[in-house]
Structure formats: C-alpha cells, structure tokens
Scaffold this active site. Structure first.
Site, mmCIF file in Angstrom:
data_model
loop_
_atom_site.group_PDB
_atom_site.id
_atom_site.type_symbol
_atom_site.label_atom_id
_atom_site.label_comp_id
_atom_site.label_asym_id
_atom_site.label_seq_id
_atom_site.Cartn_x
_atom_site.Cartn_y
_atom_site.Cartn_z
ATOM 1 C CD GLU A 176 -3.143 -6.684 3.522
ATOM 2 O OE1 GLU A 176 -2.988 -7.480 2.567
ATOM 3 O OE2 GLU A 176 -2.627 -5.545 3.542
ATOM 4 C CD GLU A 183 -2.873 -1.357 2.238
ATOM 5 O OE1 GLU A 183 -2.281 -1.536 3.315
ATOM 6 O OE2 GLU A 183 -4.109 -1.422 2.121
HETATM 7 N N1 3HC Z 1 3.760 -8.075 11.852
HETATM 8 C C1 3HC Z 1 4.400 -8.513 12.941
HETATM 9 N N2 3HC Z 1 5.297 -9.520 12.927
HETATM 10 C C2 3HC Z 1 5.532 -10.098 11.748
HETATM 11 C C3 3HC Z 1 4.891 -9.695 10.558
HETATM 12 C C4 3HC Z 1 3.972 -8.620 10.636
HETATM 13 N N3 3HC Z 1 3.339 -8.159 9.566
HETATM 14 N N4 3HC Z 1 5.333 -10.474 9.546
HETATM 15 C C5 3HC Z 1 6.216 -11.326 10.080
HETATM 16 N N5 3HC Z 1 6.341 -11.099 11.400
HETATM 17 C C6 3HC Z 1 7.244 -11.775 12.341
HETATM 18 C C7 3HC Z 1 6.927 -13.255 12.459
HETATM 19 O O1 3HC Z 1 5.947 -13.478 13.434
HETATM 20 C C8 3HC Z 1 8.274 -13.809 12.870
HETATM 21 O O2 3HC Z 1 8.425 -13.554 14.243
HETATM 22 P P1 3HC Z 1 9.152 -14.618 15.195
HETATM 23 O O3 3HC Z 1 10.535 -14.729 14.661
HETATM 24 O O4 3HC Z 1 9.038 -14.002 16.528
HETATM 25 O O5 3HC Z 1 8.388 -15.886 15.044
HETATM 26 C C9 3HC Z 1 9.270 -12.908 12.115
HETATM 27 O O6 3HC Z 1 8.547 -11.734 11.788
HETATM 28 C C10 3HC Z 1 9.801 -13.517 10.834
HETATM 29 O O7 3HC Z 1 8.687 -13.972 10.070
HETATM 30 P P2 3HC Z 1 8.719 -15.381 9.337
HETATM 31 O O8 3HC Z 1 9.247 -16.417 10.255
HETATM 32 O O9 3HC Z 1 7.375 -15.583 8.758
HETATM 33 O O10 3HC Z 1 9.813 -15.089 8.216
HETATM 34 P P3 3HC Z 1 9.835 -15.557 6.705
HETATM 35 O O11 3HC Z 1 11.095 -15.026 6.141
HETATM 36 O O12 3HC Z 1 9.576 -17.014 6.606
HETATM 37 O O13 3HC Z 1 8.601 -14.839 6.006
HETATM 38 C C11 3HC Z 1 7.175 -12.980 5.437
HETATM 39 C C12 3HC Z 1 8.588 -13.446 5.883
HETATM 40 C C13 3HC Z 1 6.901 -13.502 4.030
HETATM 41 C C14 3HC Z 1 7.158 -11.506 5.476
HETATM 42 C C15 3HC Z 1 6.126 -13.600 6.409
HETATM 43 O O14 3HC Z 1 6.517 -13.305 7.747
HETATM 44 C C16 3HC Z 1 4.744 -13.055 6.233
HETATM 45 O O15 3HC Z 1 4.038 -13.506 5.359
HETATM 46 N N6 3HC Z 1 4.364 -12.099 7.082
HETATM 47 C C17 3HC Z 1 3.011 -11.590 7.114
HETATM 48 C C18 3HC Z 1 2.836 -10.502 6.103
HETATM 49 C C19 3HC Z 1 1.464 -9.924 6.209
HETATM 50 O O16 3HC Z 1 0.494 -10.591 6.535
HETATM 51 N N7 3HC Z 1 1.366 -8.633 5.923
HETATM 52 C C20 3HC Z 1 0.131 -7.933 6.028
HETATM 53 C C21 3HC Z 1 -0.023 -7.409 7.404
HETATM 54 S S1 3HC Z 1 -1.583 -6.679 7.691
HETATM 55 C C22 3HC Z 1 -1.486 -5.175 6.918
HETATM 56 O O17 3HC Z 1 -0.503 -4.842 6.343
HETATM 57 C C23 3HC Z 1 -2.726 -4.346 7.064
HETATM 58 C C24 3HC Z 1 -2.745 -3.231 6.106
HETATM 59 O O18 3HC Z 1 -3.361 -3.608 4.927
HETATM 60 C C25 3HC Z 1 -3.507 -2.077 6.689
#
Ligand code: 3HC
Length: 717
Positions: free
Chosen positions: A122, A102
């Site tokens: 999301e 975004e």
């Molecule tokens: N917020 C908080 N913590 C997050 C996070 C996030 N968005 N994304 C990842 N983390 C944390 C994980 O919980 C993990 O923490 P830990 O080591 O304590 O377990 C650490 O970051 C590393 O994450 P991964 O183990 O998943 O690392 P990978 O390298 O395997 O994957 C990634 C990285 C592809 C970025 C994966 O973490 C992921 O898919 N994250 C979620 C992304 C997501 O859902 N984004 C949208 C968020 S909601 C949003 O943006 C709302 C907006 O539209 C208004």
C-alpha cells in the site's frame, strides 16, 4: 465473483475476479454472502478461502479508490471470518497482497504454496494497509518485522513468511486440495487462541524505540513521501493502544492519506507504469505485433554502458558476446561485469545460481565474426554517428538476416544509423540510463523504417531484463534527453542572471528530486557539458569563445567553459559548482569563489544580474520542460503523457508522489502553465524552448481534462 462449493464438511470460497482477484465492490458483496452461507450451513464445519487462477487476492481494487465508497467495507466482511466458530483457512498461492493479506490475517489459519509471496505494498500507492493490516501484522510478527514490511511495501516469499509466523504451513501442489486437507486437520480445535485481535504485540515494551528508529529511517530513505510516516504511526498504535482504538487511528490516517494529492499521484504512476507496455507506433501496436524469440545477444563496447547492459542481459539468462577492439579493454570489461554481479550477490540482490549461470553465458570476444548468429546486437560505443554507421554497416554484412541491430545512443538519429544497413526494419535504439544495471528506464526508439515486430521484440527484451520500457519515435534527444534539455540550459541562465548553484539546487530538491542540476553536474563532470557544447558548435561550423552568447540565433551560456578554464571539473577535482572535502569527495559545500567566477563571467559577457525568486527558478526549470513535453506529444515522439511521466520517474528519479511532470502540469492547471510560458517567451525571445506548444494552447483553451489526453480513463486520476 466468489465461487462457492462444499467438499464434504469444508466450504471453499474461491475469489474469481481476474486478473489479480482484487477485492472490488462485487467481490466484497460476493464474499460477504458466501461467508454467511457457509456459517449458516450446519453441514459445513470449516471454511477455506482462496483465489481462482493465478493468485490469492492481490488487494483492494485500486481503480475504485476515486469513486464513492460502497458498503460493505473490507473490514466489515473480514470481521465475520474471525467471529465465526468454524475454523477459517486462507490457502495462498501467487501474490497475497494488501487487502488480500489483511483477509488472510482475519482467518484463523494461513497456509501458502512455497512460491507464494505476501506483503503490504500500500505504501507504494501512498496509503497504508487500512483494513486492520497495521494492527494485525504486528500481533503476529512483532513490531520490527511489521514496521519493515509495511513501510517498505516489500513482498516476501513463503519461507520467510513462515519464519515470521505469518503463515502456519507451506504446501506444494493444488491449492484447494491443500486447503481442504489442512481445514480437516483443524476442524475441532479451539479458535480462541487463533484470533489475532485477542493477541498482544510481543515487543510492545520497545514501541517508542522501534518507532523512532523507523521514523528516522523512512524520513531519510523516502524523503518527501507522506505514507511511510503514517505507516510508522499506525503500526506503533498496535502496541500502544487497545485493538479497537488502534483501528480508529489506522482509519483516520488512511482517510488523510487517501485524500492527499500524493496518493492520487502514486496511483496514477502505478497505472502509468502498466500503460506504457501497451505501446503503439505507425503500423502496429502491442496487440498486433508479436516479439521474435531472442536467445543469444551481443554487446559492442565494454565501457561503462556496455558492461552495464551486459549485466542486465546476463542476469536475465541471455547469452552475451561482449566485443571489444583490444585485449586490455575486453579484460577490463569482463572484470567490471564480474565485479557488478559479485557485488549484487553480496547485497543479496542476485541469487548465487543466477550469478553462476551468468558466468557461463558471457562470451568475451574481439572478433566480429563471432556475432554472426546472434539474435540481437546492442552497440554501446561512444556517441559518434560515423563510427556507429560504420559498425552497423559491418554488422549488416556479417550477421544472419534475422539479427536485430540496436544502438544504445542517447540522442543520435536512428534513421541515419539504419540507412547504413540494408535492414532498416530491424534497426532500433535501446537507450539505457547510467548505471544501466541499476536504472529501471529503457527508452526504446523506432525510426521511420523500424518494423513493429522489431519494436515488439525490444519491448519484450526490456520487460525480461526487468526494465520499464517506453517506446518513442526517433528525434534529436528522443523523449527523455530532449525534454530535459531546457532544464539544463535554464539552470545556467539562472546563474548568469543572479541565482546561486545552491539556490537552484534547493528548489529542485525541495520539489523532491534527489539532486539539483548543479550537484548532478558536479557528479558527471563539468568537462562533459563543455565538450558537448563545443562539439555541437563545431558541427555547426562555429568556434565558441568565453563571451559567446548566441549559437545559430539561440541564447547559450558558456559558464561551464569558464568553470572548466578555472579548473573546476566537479567532484573528481574536489571543485565544481561546489567545493568538496577532497577530490572525489561527496560533501558539497557552497563556495564563495564560484560566486566570484560567475560574477566575473557575467561582467565580461555584459549580463545584468538581479534577485531571482524561488518561484521563478521553479517555473523556468520545470515549465520549460513541460512545454517541451507537450511538443513531444504534439509531434508523436511519445504516444501518451504516461510515456513521458514514466521516463522522468525511472530515468531522472522524479518523485512518484508528484506523478511525473505532465501530471504535475495538469495539477497546476494547463492554462496557468501556458500563461507563464507565454510570459517567459516574451522575456526570453532567443530561447526556442519558450515558444509555446500548440497542443498545450489547444488543451488549455478547451479545458480538456487529462483523462482525455492520456491513454486511460478518468478512474486513473
Ligand atoms: N486493483 C486494480 N487493478 C489491479 C490491482 C489492484 N489492486 N493490481 C493489479 N491490477 C491490474 C493492473 O493494473 C493490470 O491491469 P492492466 O492489465 O489493465 O494493465 C493487471 O491487474 C495485471 O497487473 P500487472 O500487470 O501488475 O501484473 P503482474 O503479474 O506483473 O503483477 C501484482 C501482479 C504483483 C499483483 C501487481 O499487479 C501489483 O503489485 N498489484 C498491486 C497490489 C497492491 O498494491 N495491492 C494493495 C492494494 S490497496 C489495498 O489493498 C488497500 C487495503 O489495505 C485496504
């Protein structure tokens, strides 16, 4: 949180919030200030936004979702980017997801490293892209692509993003240098046309049709999930409402979803999936034990499980010796493996290069001696303890001393398999779920002898082959099958007491399971349940008859035997708990004949039938499992409730929007669950699965919040 630097006339704003540069409150404040600074600095003529370390921001900070909102909001900060008269370039590497994408969509230009991924995940945590993502992406890509990306949450690589116009250019090499170079090239160009809010959606005239198409798709594909439906509504609004009105609609839907129980459960599942990798066992944990390097592997048995496991290993680049006892079985196994991989290439799930490499890594053999030098053996022969002990003893003698020996057993005691060798510390269970190449759960099992190094290694292999691995202590049925045991048994008792297969199935399907226990039974074959029960009885020296009601003091049901005797073996015979259109058919129709068979069975066995409520069906199927789940925790078979919940999500397709059975129990209230378990225990004293768990009693009496009995903190709930 945001590193600010100026390079000539270009300001670089580098988000610095490891590990994934999530937009936490501090980052939003930092970014807001840095944008103001760059706008005010008259020497600065262009701005670059990027992420430090491994990635561009991967979205909003999900851990903050349960806390009170603190200003500034993402949209408020991002709007400054679009309004400025200085060109803003998003220089993307790693994963640009959710709020990260975004942010990029508010920039005037987007460039990305070739290996970068962008997406709106999301929906997978039960929400929608709520910082204008649903309104901006369609203005770039059109409705169709935006609907697809936003409702599926899939990530796309830079080349595909370029094709859709999401990024303007791809680059290789250093992110900051590429960003500055690009910023210089656009420094004095007009920006009017680069502001997405000024654009219209190109296929807006087809909004109704596209929205209808996606609405029926998501209702079918993501049955029970609320977020995909709201995603469709919000994206459609980008084409039917002016930009500001569309934003209001997006915001309303986002608030609704954020407050829904589904999103909280899906966020719990997100963190649980990560929590299970932080395993622990007596004597070690994920931090203290280091995995051994594994290069070559062997799979013993080329049946359904063996071939599925081999596919997983081959796709991950491991060499695999596939061992069978005769040429025909071996050839069939190799054919099956090739078929699975080729099918996956056709579906675009496996790249051709991976498939070609897999073909060179597969080593079919009938000689145990070929396994002498492999690093890891996974035995996948049928469930027979003596046979497995024999194989392990043989392997122990011929494999090099460092080889790990694992069994793909679904229930046999790993200690008893380990004692057939002189290397019990290197023996463990690796329980795959069928079909092994598809199901994501891997249940890794340690015995009293297994070393933490062995556990670390199989957990690491699990990760590398793309599984979600859970580590559990060896016991009868381990975590998954042991906990599900009462579910299957209660389902039969319910039929005997008055329910029909379709009543029981629809309760579970309404809860969100893809299939109820009887449709599942028809799929696997009723002869399997019958044989397991007969073998179990035999192992205890008991010969069961059709009207046996007890086995070693435990209530049992011999209904499967009655069905078996009536030639109803499931889908394969066209008749099981349901009738099918043909042998092997898929269309399940309730069958009056089954009702009669059940009634007759009950009459012979002297079982009184009655009307059973939907609530009772639900409670008896689920609360019995939940009770077992607390016993599993109490005995340390699973270290945390997340291990249990993830096992159900990835092993039994439990709906993520309910967060797993332990999370579900907590939502209902442990005291209520405990009371009902006591009630059923009183009514069904001959079923030990109703003996209430002591841990459940303790937690419910002391009103302990789940945050204290799961491995994380309050923010996860
Ligand atoms: N917020 C908080 N913590 C997050 C996070 C996030 N968005 N994304 C990842 N983390 C944390 C994980 O919980 C993990 O923490 P830990 O080591 O304590 O377990 C650490 O970051 C590393 O994450 P991964 O183990 O998943 O690392 P990978 O390298 O395997 O994957 C990634 C990285 C592809 C970025 C994966 O973490 C992921 O898919 N994250 C979620 C992304 C997501 O859902 N984004 C949208 C968020 S909601 C949003 O943006 C709302 C907006 O539209 C208004």
């Amino acid at each position: 949180m945001v590193d600010y630097s100026v390079h000539g006339q270009v300001a670089v704003l580098e988000v610095n919030n490891p590990p994934v540069n999530a937009f936490s409150h501090n980052v939003r404040v930092g970014l807001d200030r840095s944008i103001d600074k760059a706008i005010k600095d008259t020497n600065v003529k262009a701005i670059v936004i990027c992420g430090k370390g491994r990635t561009f921001p991967a979205g909003a900070d999900i851990r903050e979702f349960d806390q009170p909102h603190k200003e500034p909001s993402l949209t408020l900060v991002f709007e400054k980017l679009e309004k400025t008269t200085k060109p803003v370039v998003a220089a993307i590497h790693g994963t640009c997801l959710g709020g990260g994408l975004e942010c990029a969509l508010f920039c005037h230009y987007r460039i990305a490293q070739k290996t970068a991924r962008v997406g709106f995940p999301e929906v997978q945590i039960g929400i929608l892209p709520g910082a204008a993502g649903t309104q901006r992406l369609p203005r770039l890509t059109g409705l169709h692509v935006a609907m697809d990306m936003i409702t599926s949450g899939r990530h796309i690589f830079a080349p595909e993003a370029l094709k859709y116009g999401i990024i303007d250019e791809m680059f290789t090499g250093d992110v900051i240098n590429a960003g500055i170079k690009f910023a210089k090239s656009v420094m004095n160009k007009p920006l009017e046309d680069r502001c997405l809010m000024n654009k219209t959606v190109k296929d807006a005239d087809q909004a109704d049709q596209i929205a209808d198409e996606f609405m029926s798709l998501v209702k079918r594909k993501y049955k029970g999930f609320e977020a995909p439906i709201d995603c469709v509504k919000a994206v459609k609004a980008s084409a039917t409402l002016p930009y500001r009105e569309g934003l209001k609609m997006e915001s309303r839907l986002m608030q609704k979803l954020l407050l829904s129980g589904q999103s909280a459960a899906q966020r719990y599942a997100f963190f649980s999936e990560r929590a299970v990798s932080r395993w622990k066992m007596p004597g070690g944990n994920f931090q203290t034990a280091k995995p051994l390097p594994i290069k070559s592997t062997a799979v013993i048995g080329a049946g359904t499980m063996g071939t599925g496991i081999a596919v997983c290993l081959l796709n991950a680049g491991y060499q695999v010796y596939l061992l069978e006892q005769n040429q025909k079985f071996l050839e069939n196994g190799v054919k099956t493996i090739r078929g699975i991989i080729e099918g996956s290439v056709r579906l675009g799930k496996t790249p051709m290069a991976v498939a070609q490499k897999a073909a060179t890594l597969l080593k079919p053999t009938m000689k145990y001696e070929d396994l002498a030098d492999v690093d890891l053996v996974i035995e996948a022969v049928y469930e027979n303890l003596s046979l497995k002990r024999e194989i392990f003893s043989k392997l122990d003698k011929l494999c090099k001393p460092t080889t790990l020996l694992c069994s793909n057993t679904s229930s046999l005691d790993i200690d008893r398999i380990g004692t057939a060798t002189k290397r019990g510390d290197k023996v463990a269970g690796m329980h795959f779920f069928a079909p092994a190449y598809y199901m994501r759960l891997l249940e890794n099992i340690y015995s009293t002898q297994t070393s933490p190094t062995t556990a670390a290694t199989i957990m690491d292999v699990g990760r590398k082959i793309g599984k979600v691995s859970v580590l559990v202590k060896s016991c009868q049925g381990f975590l998954a099958n042991r906990m599900r045991g009462p579910f299957a048994v209660e389902a039969y008792f319910l039929l005997e007491e008055g329910s029909t297969p379709q009543e029981v199935d629809s309760v579970m399907e309404n809860l969100g399971m893809p299939m109820g226990p009887f449709k599942t039974g028809d799929l696997s074959g009723l002869d399997i349940g019958y044989k397991i029960q007969t073998e179990l009885a035999k192992s205890k020296g008991v010969e069961l008859s059709v009207d046996s009601k007890f086995l070693m003091g435990e209530r049992i049901s011999t209904l499967t035997r009655t069905m078996y005797d009536n030639g109803r073996l499931g889908r394969k015979t066209g008749k099981g708990w349901y009738r099918y259109e043909k042998p092997g058919g898929k269309l399940a129709t309730p069958d009056e004949e089954v009702r009669e068979i059940i009634k007759d069975h009950c009459k012979k066995a002297g079982i009184q039938r009655r009307n059973i409520s939907t609530q009772e069906i639900l409670e008896r199927l689920m609360y019995s499992c939940i009770n077992e789940g607390f016993k599993i925790l109490e005995e340390g078979v699973a270290a945390t409730p997340e291990d249990i919940d993830i096992s159900w999500i990835y092993g039994f397709s439990w709906p993520k929007y309910l967060g797993g059975p332990m999370y579900y129990a907590n939502r209902i209230g442990l005291d209520k669950i405990y009371q009902r378990i006591c009630y059923y225990h009183e009514n069904f004293p001959y079923s030990s699965h109703w003996i209430p768990s002591r841990l459940l009693l303790k937690l419910s009496e002391n009103k302990v919040p789940m945050s204290q009995w799961c491995s994380g903190t309050d923010s996860k709930l």
